[in-house]
Design an enzyme around this catalytic site. Sequence first.
Site, PDB file in Angstrom:
ATOM      1  N   SER A 249      60.435   8.659  80.104  1.00 23.86           N
ATOM      2  CA  SER A 249      60.177   8.802  78.375  1.00 23.86           C
ATOM      3  C   SER A 249      60.419   7.784  78.072  1.00 23.86           C
ATOM      4  CB  SER A 249      61.028   9.815  78.339  1.00 23.86           C
ATOM      5  OG  SER A 249      61.254  10.398  76.715  1.00 23.86           O
TER       6      SER A 249
ATOM      7  N   LYS B  65      67.900  23.359  55.171  1.00 26.33           N
ATOM      8  CA  LYS B  65      69.031  22.369  55.707  1.00 26.33           C
ATOM      9  C   LYS B  65      69.480  23.019  56.709  1.00 26.33           C
ATOM     10  CE  LYS B  65      71.421  18.781  54.596  1.00 26.33           C
ATOM     11  NZ  LYS B  65      71.633  17.495  54.827  1.00 26.33           N
TER      12      LYS B  65
END
Length: 286
Positions: A106, A158
């Site tokens: 990764s 949010k």
Amino acid sequence: MPLTVPTWMRFLLPRRFRQTPPRVAVVRLSGVIGTGSPFRPGLSVSTVAPSLERAFTMPGLSAVALVVNSPGGSPVQSHLIYRRIRALAAEKEIKVFAFVEDAAASGGYMIACAADEIVADPASLVGSIGVVSAGFGFDRLIERLGVERRVHTQGEAKAMLDPFRPENPQDVARLKEIQADVQTLFTGLVRERRPKLDASRDLFTGAVWTGRQALDLGLVDELGDLRGTLRAHYGDKVELRLVAETRGSWLARLLRRAGPGQAAAGIPDAVIAAVEERAAWARLGL
């Protein structure tokens, strides 16, 4: 018997006797990328930048060797470290090698791609070119406990993916968009840096391969180890100069934190640096 003059004394000799062997700076990049633990801070551009700067400005430099051992982590910090390495390599016109230990996966593989050549052990784990986000859902647990969740926001997104509320399909779709954008950056970087990739295989599924498999797929350039590879490139007299990690060993950090009146107080920086360098070489097995 020929007289051997230490490197630091060669400036005293006449110019024709000052020949020095090829020198390679070695920087170890080990651990999770991003936030770590109090005892082992993670890799970030702020923690590795000083080591990289010292490596690329070392006098008489032939190359820089990155010893990479990381399962990945923050894509942002991975990319920032990658960019810093490439910027220094271009500025100083220095070749960069990456040596994979247990894993360059990764974000760890993204950092390895900053090198001009990647060398892996046959049993190294290489790849994991993908993006992942994981978490837990506690909404049923707090319901069973009789806990009421209260969230007040300005902006409907949010509180996206709040683990204490049932999963919202719109939140998941938005997360997938973000992951796809990061994956596009990652795959584009790998394609640019690794032009010999096996085009017949889909290498961007997040899968990992051994070093031997990665060589056949074009993910690495050769199999080997740091000392043997650099001797093959620069001769048996190549000089490996380890740049101690900024984070340092636990002993060096303990010495630095010692306060007035304690046994370790007043220890010179040179001694602490020597402790760090010895610890780093021990980790490399050299």
